[in-house]
Write a protein that holds these residues in place. Structure first.
Motif: not given
Length: 214
Positions: A58-62, A68-71
């Motif tokens: 999950a950390s790597h994907r985040s 380029n994504h809104e958190g």
């Protein structure tokens, strides 16, 4: 920045299973090296290890999505108009009530197998600080991160209707307990935890509820 949908939920489950295998290997090594005491203390290592692969993934994907994504925040504090203290007390009371309501349903199940009963007893019959750390600290932190912080937050962020997102995350929560005697109350509590997380966005609050139950 990582908000898993239904497919991502199964990916996280896969990493959780990998972590469970690694945790069992560590437990076996501790038992061989240290004997019966090693099995007890191995929980302090094996329980966090079970969640580590999912957390690393999950950390790597985040990190890869952060440009380029809104958190979507893992933890919020939407406690208006009652305030954090009143919400915490109410949530704890509801947790106890939900646990009592789920108990009669569990009594309708067949007798728990002896090996499973002994395993569950072993988690709460040893050294007090080890039991408290694993059952009342590790479980609320790691399980709430996964089931509410990742799965429910991800399903909601991907546009799933709240009622379905809460139900699916509760089912996921039940599934990771791996036996019906724990899964049924976990599902009921998962619905309550999920609703509270949906309304408040507070992972801290659901961790408190999980701590209260355990």
């Amino acid at each position: 920045y990582y908000t898993p949908g239904v497919a991502g939920m199964f990916v996280l489950l896969g990493f959780l299973l990998i972590g469970a295998v690694l945790g069992n290997i560590v437990s076996l090594i501790c038992q061989v090296l240290l004997g019966p005491e090693g099995m007890e203390y191995s929980l302090v290592l094996s329980y966090p290890l079970m969640f580590l692969p999912a957390m690393v993934f999950a950390s790597h994907r985040s990190s890869s999505l952060s440009m380029n994504h809104e958190g979507v925040k893992l933890n919020n504090a939407h406690f208006a108009p009652f305030g954090a203290v009143v919400c915490a007390l109410a949530a704890a009371a509801v947790t106890v009530s939900a646990a009592f309501c789920a108990e009669p349903v569990v009594t309708l199940l067949p007798q728990m197998p002896a090996w499973l009963e002994e395993t569950l007893k072993g988690m709460t019959s040893g050294t007090v600080w080890v039991n408290f750390l694993c059952v009342s600290i590790f479980a609320p932190i790691f399980e709430e991160w996964l089931c509410r912080g990742m799965v429910l937050r991800g399903l909601l962020a991907n546009g799933l209707k709240p009622v379905w997102a809460i139900a699916i995350s509760a089912l996921f929560f039940a599934l990771i307990h791996a036996n019906p005697w724990q899964a049924l109350p976990a599902f009921a509590l998962g619905l309550v935890f999920g609703y509270v997380y949906y309304k408040t966005g507070s992972l801290t609050l659901t961790m408190l509820m999980h701590f209260t139950n355990n």
